[in-house]
Design an enzyme around this catalytic site. Structure first.
Site, mmCIF file in Angstrom:
data_model
loop_
_atom_site.group_PDB
_atom_site.id
_atom_site.type_symbol
_atom_site.label_atom_id
_atom_site.label_comp_id
_atom_site.label_asym_id
_atom_site.label_seq_id
_atom_site.Cartn_x
_atom_site.Cartn_y
_atom_site.Cartn_z
ATOM 1 N N ARG A 30 -0.650 8.051 -5.365
ATOM 2 C CA ARG A 30 -1.129 6.692 -5.129
ATOM 3 C C ARG A 30 -0.359 5.694 -5.987
ATOM 4 O O ARG A 30 -0.022 5.984 -7.140
ATOM 5 C CB ARG A 30 -2.631 6.583 -5.428
ATOM 6 N N ASP A 31 -0.115 4.527 -5.412
ATOM 7 C CA ASP A 31 0.525 3.453 -6.169
ATOM 8 C C ASP A 31 -0.393 3.022 -7.320
ATOM 9 O O ASP A 31 -1.610 2.915 -7.144
ATOM 10 C CB ASP A 31 0.812 2.260 -5.239
ATOM 11 N N ILE A 32 0.199 2.779 -8.478
ATOM 12 C CA ILE A 32 -0.590 2.427 -9.661
ATOM 13 C C ILE A 32 -1.240 1.043 -9.512
ATOM 14 O O ILE A 32 -2.263 0.769 -10.144
ATOM 15 C CB ILE A 32 0.302 2.477 -10.925
ATOM 16 N N ASN A 88 11.683 -0.662 0.411
ATOM 17 C CA ASN A 88 12.383 -1.850 -0.073
ATOM 18 C C ASN A 88 13.758 -1.463 -0.610
ATOM 19 O O ASN A 88 13.928 -0.386 -1.187
ATOM 20 C CB ASN A 88 11.568 -2.508 -1.193
ATOM 21 N N GLU A 96 11.603 -2.567 -7.024
ATOM 22 C CA GLU A 96 11.372 -2.592 -8.477
ATOM 23 C C GLU A 96 11.769 -1.280 -9.138
ATOM 24 O O GLU A 96 12.248 -1.274 -10.264
ATOM 25 C CB GLU A 96 9.883 -2.850 -8.767
ATOM 26 N N VAL A 97 11.536 -0.178 -8.445
ATOM 27 C CA VAL A 97 11.845 1.143 -9.004
ATOM 28 C C VAL A 97 13.036 1.711 -8.231
ATOM 29 O O VAL A 97 12.969 1.874 -7.009
ATOM 30 C CB VAL A 97 10.632 2.091 -8.907
ATOM 31 N N HIS A 101 11.512 5.179 -2.308
ATOM 32 C CA HIS A 101 10.136 5.573 -2.031
ATOM 33 C C HIS A 101 9.666 4.811 -0.807
ATOM 34 O O HIS A 101 10.062 3.671 -0.581
ATOM 35 C CB HIS A 101 9.230 5.255 -3.230
ATOM 36 N N MET A 102 8.835 5.489 -0.038
ATOM 37 C CA MET A 102 8.244 4.861 1.137
ATOM 38 C C MET A 102 6.815 4.475 0.790
ATOM 39 O O MET A 102 6.054 5.304 0.293
ATOM 40 C CB MET A 102 8.277 5.859 2.297
ATOM 41 N N HIS A 103 6.460 3.216 1.003
ATOM 42 C CA HIS A 103 5.084 2.772 0.832
ATOM 43 C C HIS A 103 4.330 3.078 2.119
ATOM 44 O O HIS A 103 4.779 2.684 3.207
ATOM 45 C CB HIS A 103 5.017 1.258 0.613
HETATM 46 P P1 5GP Z 1 9.084 -1.244 -5.017
HETATM 47 O O1 5GP Z 1 8.831 -2.690 -5.314
HETATM 48 O O2 5GP Z 1 10.195 -0.672 -5.876
HETATM 49 O O3 5GP Z 1 9.274 -0.979 -3.565
HETATM 50 O O4 5GP Z 1 7.744 -0.498 -5.385
HETATM 51 C C1 5GP Z 1 7.517 0.160 -6.601
HETATM 52 C C2 5GP Z 1 6.059 0.534 -6.630
HETATM 53 O O5 5GP Z 1 5.858 1.507 -7.650
HETATM 54 C C3 5GP Z 1 5.150 -0.642 -6.944
HETATM 55 O O6 5GP Z 1 4.237 -0.844 -5.868
HETATM 56 C C4 5GP Z 1 4.465 -0.239 -8.239
HETATM 57 O O7 5GP Z 1 3.114 -0.631 -8.307
HETATM 58 C C5 5GP Z 1 4.623 1.286 -8.239
HETATM 59 N N1 5GP Z 1 4.687 1.889 -9.569
HETATM 60 C C6 5GP Z 1 5.457 1.477 -10.610
HETATM 61 N N2 5GP Z 1 5.278 2.281 -11.675
HETATM 62 C C7 5GP Z 1 4.368 3.213 -11.298
HETATM 63 C C8 5GP Z 1 3.762 4.326 -11.977
HETATM 64 O O8 5GP Z 1 4.025 4.611 -13.142
HETATM 65 N N3 5GP Z 1 2.879 5.081 -11.276
HETATM 66 C C9 5GP Z 1 2.566 4.802 -9.967
HETATM 67 N N4 5GP Z 1 1.688 5.606 -9.375
HETATM 68 N N5 5GP Z 1 3.113 3.760 -9.299
HETATM 69 C C10 5GP Z 1 4.004 2.985 -9.947
#
Ligand code: 5GP
Length: 116
Positions: A30-32, A88, A96-97, A101-103
């Site tokens: 799950r997303d944090i 993204n 951001e990361v 990853h696929m949401h």
């Molecule tokens: P992006 O913006 O890169 O597509 O999404 C990165 C996602 O990773 C964000 O929705 C953010 O909330 C999630 N995220 C960042 N750090 C962590 C973490 O340590 N644990 C979890 N479960 N999600 C994370």
């Protein structure tokens, strides 16, 4: 080797995070900071920084991400009403990361596709 992010530590469970699914290719958790009722991340075990770095060798992994998303959507009970899958890429994509990853987003109406 590509630089690791926090996701590699989650995949190896060095940072304990409940896993919803894991196999030899992908991991889901799950997303944090969930943006909607149901917000799950499906991540390749191998570090691939962005979609720009994907190669033909990754096609099995990317396909697995989709079939796992489908399975988790059913597990979450959101498959019939519907959901959205998002990957993204880089700054304009809002990444951001830097470990792809696929949401999987659902559990409520998601509105129009984009707000810019
Ligand atoms: P992006 O913006 O890169 O597509 O999404 C990165 C996602 O990773 C964000 O929705 C953010 O909330 C999630 N995220 C960042 N750090 C962590 C973490 O340590 N644990 C979890 N479960 N999600 C994370």
């Amino acid at each position: 080797m590509s630089e690791e992010t926090i996701f590699s530590k989650i995949i190896r469970q060095e940072i304990p995070t409940p896993l919803l699914y894991q196999d030899d290719l992908v991991t889901a958790f799950r997303d944090i900071a969930p943006r909607v009722e149901s917000h799950i991340l499906i991540v390749p075990n191998k570090v691939i920084p962005t979609i720009n770095d994907v190669t033909e060798q990754d096609e099995l992994t990317l396909g697995r991400m989709v079939t796992v998303a489908k399975r988790l959507a059913k597990d979450e009970g959101i498959d019939e009403n519907g959901y959205r899958l998002i990957i993204n890429c880089n700054e304009h994509g809002g990444q951001e990361v830097y470990h792809i990853h696929m949401h999987l987003l659902g559990g409520q109406p998601l509105g129009s596709m984009l707000s810019v």
